[in-house]
Design a protein around this motif. Structure first.
Motif, mmCIF file in Angstrom:
data_model
loop_
_atom_site.group_PDB
_atom_site.id
_atom_site.type_symbol
_atom_site.label_atom_id
_atom_site.label_comp_id
_atom_site.label_asym_id
_atom_site.label_seq_id
_atom_site.Cartn_x
_atom_site.Cartn_y
_atom_site.Cartn_z
ATOM 1 N N ALA A 139 0.679 -1.174 0.109
ATOM 2 C CA ALA A 139 -0.026 0.004 0.054
ATOM 3 C C ALA A 139 0.870 1.219 0.080
ATOM 4 O O ALA A 139 0.685 2.062 -0.595
ATOM 5 C CB ALA A 139 -0.774 -0.111 1.232
ATOM 6 N N LYS A 140 1.984 1.343 0.735
ATOM 7 C CA LYS A 140 2.764 2.448 0.867
ATOM 8 C C LYS A 140 3.666 2.539 -0.580
ATOM 9 O O LYS A 140 3.794 3.737 -1.078
ATOM 10 C CB LYS A 140 3.927 2.296 1.843
ATOM 11 N N MET A 146 1.206 6.485 -7.083
ATOM 12 C CA MET A 146 0.187 7.107 -7.430
ATOM 13 C C MET A 146 0.100 8.404 -6.953
ATOM 14 O O MET A 146 -1.123 9.048 -7.242
ATOM 15 C CB MET A 146 -0.929 6.259 -7.122
ATOM 16 N N HIS A 147 1.189 9.056 -6.384
ATOM 17 C CA HIS A 147 0.985 10.444 -5.703
ATOM 18 C C HIS A 147 2.197 11.223 -6.124
ATOM 19 O O HIS A 147 3.303 10.642 -6.365
ATOM 20 C CB HIS A 147 0.815 10.495 -4.277
ATOM 21 N N PRO A 154 -2.968 13.028 -5.864
ATOM 22 C CA PRO A 154 -3.009 12.184 -7.091
ATOM 23 C C PRO A 154 -2.145 12.436 -8.021
ATOM 24 O O PRO A 154 -2.482 13.569 -8.674
ATOM 25 C CB PRO A 154 -4.568 11.665 -7.042
ATOM 26 N N ASN A 155 -1.650 11.482 -8.899
ATOM 27 C CA ASN A 155 -0.771 11.779 -10.131
ATOM 28 C C ASN A 155 -1.477 11.548 -11.324
ATOM 29 O O ASN A 155 -2.620 10.957 -11.056
ATOM 30 C CB ASN A 155 0.556 11.297 -10.026
ATOM 31 N N VAL A 230 -8.757 15.827 -6.832
ATOM 32 C CA VAL A 230 -7.836 16.897 -7.331
ATOM 33 C C VAL A 230 -6.420 16.098 -7.558
ATOM 34 O O VAL A 230 -6.059 15.488 -6.743
ATOM 35 C CB VAL A 230 -7.783 17.929 -6.297
ATOM 36 N N ALA A 231 -6.131 16.296 -8.663
ATOM 37 C CA ALA A 231 -4.783 15.562 -9.143
ATOM 38 C C ALA A 231 -3.700 16.591 -10.013
ATOM 39 O O ALA A 231 -4.336 17.441 -10.532
ATOM 40 C CB ALA A 231 -5.076 14.694 -10.091
#
Length: 592
Positions: A139-140, A146-147, A154-155, A230-231
């Protein structure tokens, strides 16, 4: 030497060894760190070890005769339940799954559950391994993947994952709008911030921008619970995704709040800075919408916001987009259309205002497009100038017009020869050898140079120097007439008229339209004074003057009175096919 003969194993010895092995298996089962249970063909626990009891927070003996599927949550998922039953029935060799289990004290853990048959038995072995640490690490790692590290938003990868999920209609329950909205934005002039203050400062600005965007999206009314994202998509580009949108007004409010938030000054370590953003807004039903299509429309709308002046939001307009798509479609087909013979010329008469005699024609190009029908120059000439195909198209127009003018001469030897006026784009002067091209066409067609007039716009001619000026001078020396088209709408630098090899002025139609009497109103006398002054100036410089857009007898009369030489417009004729000009020449009195 012969191998020693081993004594046969007695039945008592075999039984003793089997009992010992069974004892060893039980000891290994009970002391194993892996949680295990033997389950019968009915799915009930026969025996469980201490490790399984520890995972579930229960005494191992208390697990006996309980339903194994309930203990490790195998019945809530239809596919998992079916696979598990197949193993119990001996129809499948094994299966494995991951389940979230609940300990008796209330905490949860992630477990990998495996089920496999016990050899030579109708029972199965259930194994349960605690994989919580591994799942937490995964998860990490996923969060990092993903960020965005600068803004912690979020990316792009996570954004498109969420966007795809939002476009799945099964994600919307009863009572939802099943609509999706997107605000796609970038900062105006962010590159200048990076270049002048450095990337570290730019990153700090992006982080604060991200915080303000998140605050705007978190305000009540901008999306269902958890329904907005928001990304940061890269660079200074951000996206606000709204699920369950209530309509364009909803998205317009959000875009307005974002603009207002970003227009507030930023104070970054004592450095005060103001920025703005341009936003493209798209809102539509999720049904029938693709991620690619939505992003293309958002990107187009963001471009419009930039083109319209920046620091604003712009809503996607299907009609405006259709026009853009048409432009793209036309642009991609321009060069093949020239080669494929899709263009034709029509000719508009230029008439002597003094006696009404036909003096010449202007060649006007039309595109017979297989999809859009006959298109006038305003639909494609600008595109041709942008992509450079105007050189190829202009060469075709010049050759075709000169050949037609010569053909009229041959077909009507008794009529005065007509001059043909051809429009020339600036790129034809810069990107080709216009002088050589004209000389070659005149030689090929046999048309006299004085019967060819080349029209250039005022803005193109005024200020000409170097190569363009030399080309105009060479053409004039050749005997070709040079006219300034749409005179009076460009720079109007009259000093250049005495220096350029110009032979004619064509007054822009806006002057002539001012001569009309419409619904009892009187024409503006200033228009007549301006035109009269221009005509007198042109005549003193040895130039002739043609008035465009002559539509009424009254206009023609007033233009004739102030000395204008020729007229062109619907009063005399629209642009027509070559054979109509031939018919006009049939009525011209023959020369003796």
């Amino acid at each position: 030497m012969p191998a020693p003969v081993r004594p046969p194993v007695t039945e008592r010895q075999a039984v003793g060894r089997t009992a010992a092995e069974l004892s060893d298996y039980r000891a290994a089962f009970n002391t194993a760190r892996l949680g295990m249970a033997v389950v019968d063909s009915e799915g009930l626990v026969v025996t469980a070890n201490d490790a399984l009891g520890g995972l579930l927070g229960a005494e191992p003996a208390g697990l006996n005769r309980q339903t194994a599927a309930d203990l490790v949550d195998l019945a809530t998922d239809a596919r998992t339940w079916h696979a598990y039953r197949e193993v119990l029935r001996g129809r499948r060799s094994s299966f494995r799954c991951t389940r979230r289990l609940k300990h008796a004290d209330g905490h949860s853990l992630w477990a990998e559950v495996s089920v496999a048959p016990v050899p030579d038995s109708s029972q199965v072995l259930l194994s349960v391994a605690d994989v919580s640490d591994r799942r937490e690490l995964q998860a990490k790692l996923r969060h990092l993947q993903m960020h965005d590290p600068v803004t912690r938003l979020p990316n792009r990868a996570l954004f498109f994952e969420r966007l795809s999920a939002a476009l799945d209609l099964s994600a919307y329950g009863h009572g939802s709008t099943a609509r999706i909205g997107l605000c796609y934005l970038d900062l105006d002039g962010f590159k200048a911030v990076n270049d002048t203050l450095g990337h570290r400062f730019g990153d700090r600005l992006l982080a604060v921008v991200a915080s303000r965007l998140t605050h705007c999206a978190d305000q009540p009314g901008y999306g269902r619970s958890g329904g907005h994202l928001v990304a940061r998509l890269g660079g200074d580009e951000f996206a606000l995704l709204v699920e369950d949108s209530s309509g364009t007004e909803h998205l317009a409010d959000l875009a307005g709040s974002v603009l207002a938030a970003l227009q507030e000054p930023f104070d970054l370590g004592g450095q005060r800075l103001s920025v703005s953003a341009s936003i493209g807004v798209v809102e539509r039903p999720a049904a029938g919408t693709s991620a690619t299509g939505l992003m293309q429309d958002a990107d187009t709308t963001l471009y419009w916001a930039k083109a319209d002046g920046k620091a604003r939001w712009t809503l996607f307009d299907p009609e405006r987009n259709a026009h853009r798509m048409t432009r793209q479609a036309l642009s991609s087909k321009l060069r093949p259309a020239v080669e494929g013979g899709e263009f034709v010329l029509e000719y508009q008469p230029l008439v002597d205002l003094a006696d009404g005699a036909l003096k010449g024609v202007e060649a006007l190009v039309r595109w017979d497009h297989p999809q859009f029908g006959r298109l006038t120059p305003n639909r494609f000439i600008g595109l041709a100038e942008e992509d450079g195909s105007i050189v190829q198209l202009g060469g075709w127009v010049l050759r075709t017009a000169c050949r037609q003018a010569r053909q009229w001469q041959l077909d009507h030897p008794g009529a005065p020869p007509l001059f043909v006026s051809v429009n020339v784009a600036v790129r034809q002067v810069w990107d080709s050898d216009l002088v050589a091209d004209v000389a070659g066409v005149l030689a090929e067609t046999g048309l006299a140079p004085e019967l060819l007039q080349l029209e250039l716009t005022e803005s193109a001619v005024m200020g000409s120097a170097g190569r363009p000026l030399q080309a105009l001078q060479d053409l004039s020396d050749m005997g070709v007439q040079i006219a300034i088209d749409d005179f009076g709408t460009g720079y109007s630098n009259l000093a250049y008229l005495s220096r350029l090899p110009v032979s004619a002025l064509k007054l822009d139609g806006s002057f002539v339209r001012g001569f009309r009497y419409d619904q009892g109103t009187h024409p503006n006398p200033a228009d007549e004074m301006i035109v009269e002054a221009l005509v007198q100036l042109a005549h003193r410089l040895g130039l002739t003057v043609t008035a465009e857009c002559v539509e009424t007898v009254g206009q023609a009369t007033r233009l004739r009175r102030i000395g204008c030489d020729t007229g062109q417009g619907y009063l005399y004729s629209r642009a027509v096919a070559p054979e109509h000009i031939g018919a006009m020449l049939e009525g011209v009195p023959q020369r003796g």
